[in-house]
Motif scaffolding. Sequence first.
Motif, PDB file in Angstrom:
ATOM      1  N   ASN A 134       0.860  -1.181   0.000  1.00 13.60           N
ATOM      2  CA  ASN A 134       0.000   0.000   0.000  1.00 13.60           C
ATOM      3  C   ASN A 134       0.896   1.230   0.000  1.00 13.60           C
ATOM      4  OD1 ASN A 134      -2.222   1.690   0.152  1.00 13.60           O
ATOM      5  ND2 ASN A 134      -2.410   1.494   2.374  1.00 13.60           N
ATOM      6  N   PHE A 135       1.630   1.378  -1.098  1.00 10.99           N
ATOM      7  CA  PHE A 135       2.647   2.421  -1.208  1.00 10.99           C
ATOM      8  C   PHE A 135       2.551   3.087  -2.584  1.00 10.99           C
ATOM      9  CE2 PHE A 135       4.224  -0.953   1.540  1.00 10.99           C
ATOM     10  CZ  PHE A 135       4.616  -0.256   2.674  1.00 10.99           C
ATOM     11  N   PRO A 136       3.010   4.343  -2.695  1.00  8.56           N
ATOM     12  CA  PRO A 136       2.993   5.026  -3.992  1.00  8.56           C
ATOM     13  C   PRO A 136       3.979   4.443  -4.999  1.00  8.56           C
ATOM     14  CG  PRO A 136       3.128   6.606  -2.186  1.00  8.56           C
ATOM     15  CD  PRO A 136       3.392   5.263  -1.607  1.00  8.56           C
ATOM     16  N   GLY A 137       4.988   3.678  -4.528  1.00  2.00           N
ATOM     17  CA  GLY A 137       5.975   3.132  -5.449  1.00  2.00           C
ATOM     18  C   GLY A 137       7.029   2.309  -4.741  1.00  2.00           C
ATOM     19  N   HIS A 138       8.038   1.872  -5.513  1.00  2.00           N
ATOM     20  CA  HIS A 138       9.149   1.092  -4.961  1.00  2.00           C
ATOM     21  C   HIS A 138       9.815   1.798  -3.781  1.00  2.00           C
ATOM     22  CE1 HIS A 138       9.608  -1.126  -8.973  1.00  2.00           C
ATOM     23  NE2 HIS A 138       9.685  -2.099  -8.078  1.00  2.00           N
ATOM     24  N   THR A 139      10.060   3.097  -3.936  1.00  2.00           N
ATOM     25  CA  THR A 139      10.852   3.836  -2.959  1.00  2.00           C
ATOM     26  C   THR A 139      10.271   3.710  -1.555  1.00  2.00           C
ATOM     27  OG1 THR A 139      11.536   5.426  -4.650  1.00  2.00           O
ATOM     28  CG2 THR A 139      11.782   6.107  -2.351  1.00  2.00           C
ATOM     29  N   GLU A 140       8.970   3.954  -1.452  1.00  2.00           N
ATOM     30  CA  GLU A 140       8.334   3.938  -0.141  1.00  2.00           C
ATOM     31  C   GLU A 140       8.243   2.514   0.417  1.00  2.00           C
ATOM     32  OE1 GLU A 140       7.231   7.505  -2.475  1.00  2.00           O
ATOM     33  OE2 GLU A 140       7.184   5.350  -2.896  1.00  2.00           O
ATOM     34  N   TYR A 141       8.010   1.538  -0.449  1.00  2.00           N
ATOM     35  CA  TYR A 141       7.966   0.140  -0.009  1.00  2.00           C
ATOM     36  C   TYR A 141       9.316  -0.288   0.563  1.00  2.00           C
ATOM     37  CZ  TYR A 141       8.072  -4.972  -0.384  1.00  2.00           C
ATOM     38  OH  TYR A 141       8.232  -6.322  -0.126  1.00  2.00           O
ATOM     39  N   LEU A 142      10.377   0.009  -0.153  1.00  2.00           N
ATOM     40  CA  LEU A 142      11.704  -0.396   0.293  1.00  2.00           C
ATOM     41  C   LEU A 142      12.133   0.368   1.541  1.00  2.00           C
ATOM     42  CD1 LEU A 142      13.356  -0.729  -3.213  1.00  2.00           C
ATOM     43  CD2 LEU A 142      12.786  -2.589  -1.642  1.00  2.00           C
ATOM     44  N   GLN A 143      11.707   1.612   1.656  1.00  3.44           N
ATOM     45  CA  GLN A 143      11.993   2.371   2.878  1.00  3.44           C
ATOM     46  C   GLN A 143      11.347   1.688   4.082  1.00  3.44           C
ATOM     47  OE1 GLN A 143      10.527   6.411   2.848  1.00  3.44           O
ATOM     48  NE2 GLN A 143      11.255   6.844   4.913  1.00  3.44           N
ATOM     49  N   GLN A 144      10.099   1.254   3.918  1.00  9.21           N
ATOM     50  CA  GLN A 144       9.407   0.590   5.022  1.00  9.21           C
ATOM     51  C   GLN A 144      10.062  -0.749   5.360  1.00  9.21           C
ATOM     52  OE1 GLN A 144       7.257  -2.323   4.884  1.00  9.21           O
ATOM     53  NE2 GLN A 144       6.727  -2.156   7.058  1.00  9.21           N
ATOM     54  N   ARG A 145      10.435  -1.514   4.329  1.00  6.85           N
ATOM     55  CA  ARG A 145      11.068  -2.815   4.579  1.00  6.85           C
ATOM     56  C   ARG A 145      12.421  -2.651   5.268  1.00  6.85           C
ATOM     57  NH1 ARG A 145       9.731  -7.502   1.962  1.00  6.85           N
ATOM     58  NH2 ARG A 145      11.088  -8.315   3.607  1.00  6.85           N
ATOM     59  N   ASP A 146      13.125  -1.579   4.939  1.00  8.77           N
ATOM     60  CA  ASP A 146      14.447  -1.339   5.515  1.00  8.77           C
ATOM     61  C   ASP A 146      14.365  -0.685   6.891  1.00  8.77           C
ATOM     62  OD1 ASP A 146      17.309  -1.442   5.280  1.00  8.77           O
ATOM     63  OD2 ASP A 146      17.312   0.716   4.896  1.00  8.77           O
ATOM     64  N   GLY A 147      13.232  -0.072   7.191  1.00  7.12           N
ATOM     65  CA  GLY A 147      13.101   0.657   8.448  1.00  7.12           C
ATOM     66  C   GLY A 147      13.859   1.972   8.446  1.00  7.12           C
ATOM     67  N   ALA A 148      14.073   2.531   7.253  1.00 10.95           N
ATOM     68  CA  ALA A 148      14.812   3.795   7.136  1.00 10.95           C
ATOM     69  C   ALA A 148      13.900   4.970   7.471  1.00 10.95           C
ATOM     70  CB  ALA A 148      15.366   3.951   5.727  1.00 10.95           C
ATOM     71  N   SER A 149      14.399   5.906   8.266  1.00 10.09           N
ATOM     72  CA  SER A 149      13.583   7.055   8.664  1.00 10.09           C
ATOM     73  C   SER A 149      13.420   8.060   7.538  1.00 10.09           C
ATOM     74  CB  SER A 149      14.219   7.746   9.877  1.00 10.09           C
ATOM     75  OG  SER A 149      15.540   8.176   9.579  1.00 10.09           O
ATOM     76  N   GLU A 150      14.395   8.135   6.653  1.00 12.32           N
ATOM     77  CA  GLU A 150      14.356   9.105   5.549  1.00 12.32           C
ATOM     78  C   GLU A 150      15.125   8.534   4.369  1.00 12.32           C
ATOM     79  OE1 GLU A 150      12.714  12.085   4.005  1.00 12.32           O
ATOM     80  OE2 GLU A 150      12.985  12.643   6.114  1.00 12.32           O
TER      81      GLU A 150
END
Length: 351
Positions: A134-150
């Motif tokens: 449930n993300f706008p694209g790859h970037t946001e999905y991978l950020q969530q999977r990685d647990g990256a804050s920014e």
Amino acid sequence: MSEKLKIGISVGDVNGIGLEVIIKTLADSRIFDYCTPIVYGHTKVASFHRRTVHVHDLNFNVITSPAQAHHKRANIINCWEEDVKIEMGVSNEIGGKYAFVSLERATNDLLAGEIDALVTAPINKDNIQNENFNFPGHTEYLQQRDGASEVLMFLVSDTLRVGVVTGHIPIARVAESISVEKILAKLRLMDASLRNDFWIRKPKIAVLGLNPHAGDNGLIGSEEKDVIIPAIEEARANDILALGPYAADGFFANGAYQQFDAVLAMYHDQGLIPFKQISFESGVNYTAGLSFVRTSPDHGTAYDIAGKNKASETSFREALFEAIHIVKHRRETAVLNENPLAFAKLSRDRD
């Protein structure tokens, strides 16, 4: 000679041009001198696409895990068992379903350290939506999977690097989404990426304004005076060489971008339209700020030419090589941080 990097490749929408550009790239056996590619998809789907682009001398080595990869072959992991109906150029549930299956399996292996980097073929941001995506694209999905804050959406080529403060959001929300803290966070990520991922010792970053003519001293909006300039000043106080704000139209039209190592745009189209105009054939989308390396070509599914053997693999090939370079740069940087005396040896090896 050290073992070659294992580069995972997600296939994207099976009805788009993703597998076409993957196959065209891997058909050049010289690729295997630089990395060990591992495609996350299915042999039957890959064979279908291989026939449509008339590539007959590329045979995939079927494996069940990256540890089994052959270092002189194009490897593939079958991520599903069922037969898949391909409808070239059509956006449908099947295209989104298997794009996600491929991406999820590749990301799992990436996070487990079984592959060294990920190159993602294009997805359709609409049909891939499901309970786990449930993300706008790859970037946001991978950020969530990685647990990256920014993270930073960073478009790169030999002639231009562009990052954006706001990514996949409606244009009506851009102004309210920009803050001193947000711009400063993106500048920090960009500066760190330029140093560690691209080996630029003293990065020089141009910052674009939000409004026409960069606000004309407040006549056409106050965001430059209230938000962007204070962010630039704070960045410079933290040893980040950021300059601006510049009016976007003139900045790109007169070639001023050539005087900088990177450009920070305020919103998606402000940065991506000029980038794709200048670097479309060779552009790469890189997600800076993740603990791992992910790149992709800077184009979409291109349904209009899918299955017609018209897609250029140049951007995908550049994304593959960029992933290799960034992983190596990161590892070399880590070595230097632990042992500065290793710089001379690394420099000789790079030469």
